[in-house]
Design a protein around this motif. Sequence first.
Motif, PDB file in Angstrom:
ATOM      1  N   GLU A 195      -6.807   3.603  -1.674  1.00  0.00           N
ATOM      2  CA  GLU A 195      -7.472   2.479  -1.014  1.00  0.00           C
ATOM      3  C   GLU A 195      -8.205   1.604  -2.026  1.00  0.00           C
ATOM      4  O   GLU A 195      -8.192   0.365  -1.923  1.00  0.00           O
ATOM      5  CB  GLU A 195      -8.451   2.993   0.043  1.00  0.00           C
ATOM      6  CG  GLU A 195      -7.789   3.684   1.229  1.00  0.00           C
ATOM      7  CD  GLU A 195      -6.773   2.797   1.933  1.00  0.00           C
ATOM      8  OE1 GLU A 195      -6.994   1.565   2.014  1.00  0.00           O
ATOM      9  OE2 GLU A 195      -5.748   3.327   2.400  1.00  0.00           O
TER      10      GLU A 195
ATOM     11  N   ARG B 236       0.836  -1.202   0.000  1.00  0.00           N
ATOM     12  CA  ARG B 236       0.000   0.000   0.000  1.00  0.00           C
ATOM     13  C   ARG B 236       0.871   1.253   0.000  1.00  0.00           C
ATOM     14  O   ARG B 236       0.603   2.217  -0.717  1.00  0.00           O
ATOM     15  CB  ARG B 236      -0.924   0.019   1.203  1.00  0.00           C
ATOM     16  CG  ARG B 236      -1.880   1.219   1.179  1.00  0.00           C
ATOM     17  CD  ARG B 236      -2.323   1.626   2.569  1.00  0.00           C
ATOM     18  NE  ARG B 236      -3.198   2.790   2.478  1.00  0.00           N
ATOM     19  CZ  ARG B 236      -2.778   4.052   2.364  1.00  0.00           C
ATOM     20  NH1 ARG B 236      -1.465   4.308   2.284  1.00  0.00           N
ATOM     21  NH2 ARG B 236      -3.630   5.050   2.281  1.00  0.00           N
TER      22      ARG B 236
ATOM     23  N   SER C 127      -7.453  -2.310  -2.806  1.00  0.00           N
ATOM     24  CA  SER C 127      -8.530  -3.278  -2.660  1.00  0.00           C
ATOM     25  C   SER C 127      -8.740  -4.086  -3.933  1.00  0.00           C
ATOM     26  O   SER C 127      -8.845  -5.329  -3.910  1.00  0.00           O
ATOM     27  CB  SER C 127      -9.826  -2.556  -2.276  1.00  0.00           C
ATOM     28  OG  SER C 127     -10.902  -3.447  -2.192  1.00  0.00           O
TER      29      SER C 127
END
Length: 213
Positions: free
Chosen positions: A201, A96, A205
């Motif tokens: 995000e 991330r 995902s």
Amino acid sequence: MIKPRSRRAAKSRSTGDTKQVLVDAAIKLFADRGFDGTTTRDIAEASGLNISLISYYFGGKDGLLHAALEYIESFINKPQLLQITPDCELYFAGLRDFIADFICSHVANPSMHRLVQREQERDSTVFKTLVQQRYAPWYKRIITYIEFGQSSGWLKPHLNPSTVALAITGAMVQQVRLDIFLQQLRGDTLKDRSYREVVIEDLCSLLLTGIKV
């Protein structure tokens, strides 16, 4: 002509500062006008420095382009990112952070991405050389990171690591590349911190849904 004030400022700069000023000016102009559409005089005027410094430090426009592309690679290829770790939670947090840093870096320096795209399309010798010397090792580091996740049982083992690495980089690049289009279409832009966080995000995902066990 360079104004007296610019000369005094140039004298007070270190060699490293002077070279970076030229590189920054070159990145913006090469990105906006293309390599062929930019002259060394344009770069000198934009930087406020003497045109002779381009030859002195870089040997000419080709050398300055090489330095600009090398700087872009070093700007996004950060050793502290994608560190191999046996901790599953830290592993995915690292992925991330890598995605977030890439997007934030390009938002802060939009000309960088445009220049890389221009040179890729131009298929220049300078770009080919930099791909082999600097960009390829960066891409291989992503592949190694994916392979480690697979061997640790966290990522789907049947997926080709190269394909996964390309999917990750492609998703990040396209998000940055189409930011102006999305701003015109929907009013959304990565310059908006809250929207940028949502994008990061969402990318994490979507990517992890496809590769995570």
